[in-house]
Design a protein around this motif. Structure first.
Motif, PDB file in Angstrom:
ATOM      1  N   ARG A   4     130.637  90.613 -18.726  1.00 36.34           N
ATOM      2  CA  ARG A   4     129.993  89.840 -19.418  1.00 36.34           C
ATOM      3  C   ARG A   4     128.571  90.635 -19.674  1.00 36.34           C
ATOM      4  O   ARG A   4     127.993  90.822 -18.571  1.00 36.34           O
ATOM      5  CB  ARG A   4     129.855  88.433 -19.171  1.00 36.34           C
TER       6      ARG A   4
ATOM      7  N   GLU B 274     136.849  96.285 -15.040  1.00 38.29           N
ATOM      8  CA  GLU B 274     137.912  95.480 -15.804  1.00 38.29           C
ATOM      9  C   GLU B 274     139.367  95.846 -15.351  1.00 38.29           C
ATOM     10  O   GLU B 274     140.117  95.152 -15.484  1.00 38.29           O
ATOM     11  CB  GLU B 274     137.802  95.978 -17.117  1.00 38.29           C
TER      12      GLU B 274
ATOM     13  N   ASP C 190     136.016  86.923 -10.236  1.00 37.89           N
ATOM     14  CA  ASP C 190     136.609  86.424 -11.476  1.00 37.89           C
ATOM     15  C   ASP C 190     135.762  87.032 -12.874  1.00 37.89           C
ATOM     16  O   ASP C 190     136.194  87.452 -13.876  1.00 37.89           O
ATOM     17  CB  ASP C 190     136.712  84.826 -11.692  1.00 37.89           C
ATOM     18  N   VAL C 191     134.453  86.961 -12.569  1.00 38.15           N
ATOM     19  CA  VAL C 191     133.407  87.319 -13.560  1.00 38.15           C
ATOM     20  C   VAL C 191     132.421  88.042 -13.020  1.00 38.15           C
ATOM     21  O   VAL C 191     131.828  87.716 -12.049  1.00 38.15           O
ATOM     22  CB  VAL C 191     132.921  86.210 -14.496  1.00 38.15           C
TER      23      VAL C 191
ATOM     24  N   TYR D 130     128.642  78.945 -18.342  1.00 36.40           N
ATOM     25  CA  TYR D 130     130.048  78.635 -17.599  1.00 36.40           C
ATOM     26  C   TYR D 130     129.751  77.356 -16.821  1.00 36.40           C
ATOM     27  O   TYR D 130     130.626  76.983 -16.164  1.00 36.40           O
ATOM     28  CB  TYR D 130     129.729  79.780 -16.420  1.00 36.40           C
TER      29      TYR D 130
ATOM     30  N   ILE E 298     131.730  84.185  -9.692  1.00 35.63           N
ATOM     31  CA  ILE E 298     130.871  84.632 -10.935  1.00 35.63           C
ATOM     32  C   ILE E 298     129.780  85.312 -10.209  1.00 35.63           C
ATOM     33  O   ILE E 298     128.973  84.684  -9.629  1.00 35.63           O
ATOM     34  CB  ILE E 298     130.638  83.434 -11.976  1.00 35.63           C
TER      35      ILE E 298
ATOM     36  N   GLN F  60     136.296  79.689  -8.877  1.00 35.03           N
ATOM     37  CA  GLN F  60     136.171  80.756  -9.525  1.00 35.03           C
ATOM     38  C   GLN F  60     135.038  81.397  -9.167  1.00 35.03           C
ATOM     39  O   GLN F  60     133.786  80.819  -8.874  1.00 35.03           O
ATOM     40  CB  GLN F  60     135.956  80.533 -11.003  1.00 35.03           C
TER      41      GLN F  60
ATOM     42  N   GLU G   7     136.486  90.030 -15.791  1.00 34.65           N
ATOM     43  CA  GLU G   7     135.985  89.661 -16.953  1.00 34.65           C
ATOM     44  C   GLU G   7     134.433  90.223 -17.015  1.00 34.65           C
ATOM     45  O   GLU G   7     133.681  89.662 -16.002  1.00 34.65           O
ATOM     46  CB  GLU G   7     135.801  88.159 -17.281  1.00 34.65           C
TER      47      GLU G   7
END
Length: 282
Positions: free
Chosen positions: A267, A260, A243-244, A107, A220, A218, A265
């Motif tokens: 991962r 979700e 966000d992630v 990222y 993460i 963002q 998102e």
């Protein structure tokens, strides 16, 4: 020999008045020179010894002990409520944290500004970062230390109070410098990640992380699967602010579903043989 036991033996062998060589430590501990060099580098980054050419020296006043029951390093210093010491955290689930940290590097791109919050997984990520023109704001002393030799990385450290066990600096007051910082991404760990959001157990930490999140486009989250639905009492933010999430293969199907469903998102970072070797128990 467990990693924490080996680290204790290494520091016990060191002397503040002379260099203890890699060869000496290899002979005394019965492990490979490569393992000793890696341990010395990590302990130097964590501030527990002075790494010098060919070996290491003890830092005066530094001792590494383990609690009899928890088997984790015991530092009798100021600490945040409900938070493990930084060194203890680096030992737990180390291969998984390496995998997550490596995935987080995807990222990044040269030229971006970012916030890297304090924590063992975010530290691992920073330790893997290339020497690229990034601007990093961090509250973490170990992250600052591991970025010192990356000349292209600009580092900003906000002022505040030092919490020695967690190796972080937190400010309970409004920080004018922080108000002028804008980050493309924020990388953050957590005490727990639940349906109620990202959770911590200390009010000052919650306040600090909320302010940092306001400065990032963002968010993460780096959280191994043991953090999912783990106990924690204070909410930093709801799931909708994330966000992630980068986690490991231990994530359950049901947890992935509610993550979700919140628009996150997810991962999954598989653990490789290299991750296990780097965190090996010998």
């Amino acid at each position: 020999m467990h990693l924490q036991d080996r680290w204790k033996l290494i520091i016990d062998e060191l002397n503040p008045d002379r260099v203890t060589s890699v060869d000496e430590l290899t002979a005394r501990l019965g492990v490979s020179p490569a393992t000793i060099r890696r341990d010395l580098n990590e302990l130097h980054d964590l501030g527990h010894l002075l790494r010098v050419r060919g070996g290491a020296m003890r830092i005066e006043g530094k001792h590494f002990t383990a609690k009899a029951e928890a088997k984790t390093p015991d530092f009798q210093t100021d600490s945040l409520t409900g938070q493990s010491s930084f060194l203890a955290s680096t030992i737990v689930n180390a291969p998984v944290k390496r995998a997550i940290a490596r995935a987080a590097l995807d990222y990044l791109k040269p030229g971006i500004s970012m916030i890297i919050d304090g924590g063992s997984t975010t530290y691992t990520m920073a330790n893997m970062m290339a020497n690229e023109p990034y601007h990093v704001l961090t509250t973490s002393i170990p992250i600052l230390q591991c970025l010192l030799d990356r000349s292209k990385v600009k580092v900003t450290l906000p002022g505040g109070e030092l919490f020695r066990e967690q190796r972080i600096i937190l400010n309970p007051y409004e920080d004018g410098m922080l108000q002028n910082f804008s980050a493309a991404k924020m990388f953050i760990g957590c005490q727990a990640l639940t349906r109620n959001g990202l959770m911590q157990s200390d009010t000052l930490l919650v306040q600090s992380e909320r302010r940092l999140m306001e400065r990032a486009d963002q968010v993460i989250v780096l959280a191994d699967s043991s953090k999912i639905d783990a106990p924690a009492s204070l909410s930093v933010c709801p799931l909708t602010a994330i966000d992630v999430v980068i986690t490991d293969e231990g994530l359950t199907d049901s947890a992935r579903e509610w993550l979700e469903h919140a628009g996150i998102e997810v991962r999954i970072a598989p653990v490789t043989a290299e991750d296990r070797k780097a965190s090996e128990v010998v």
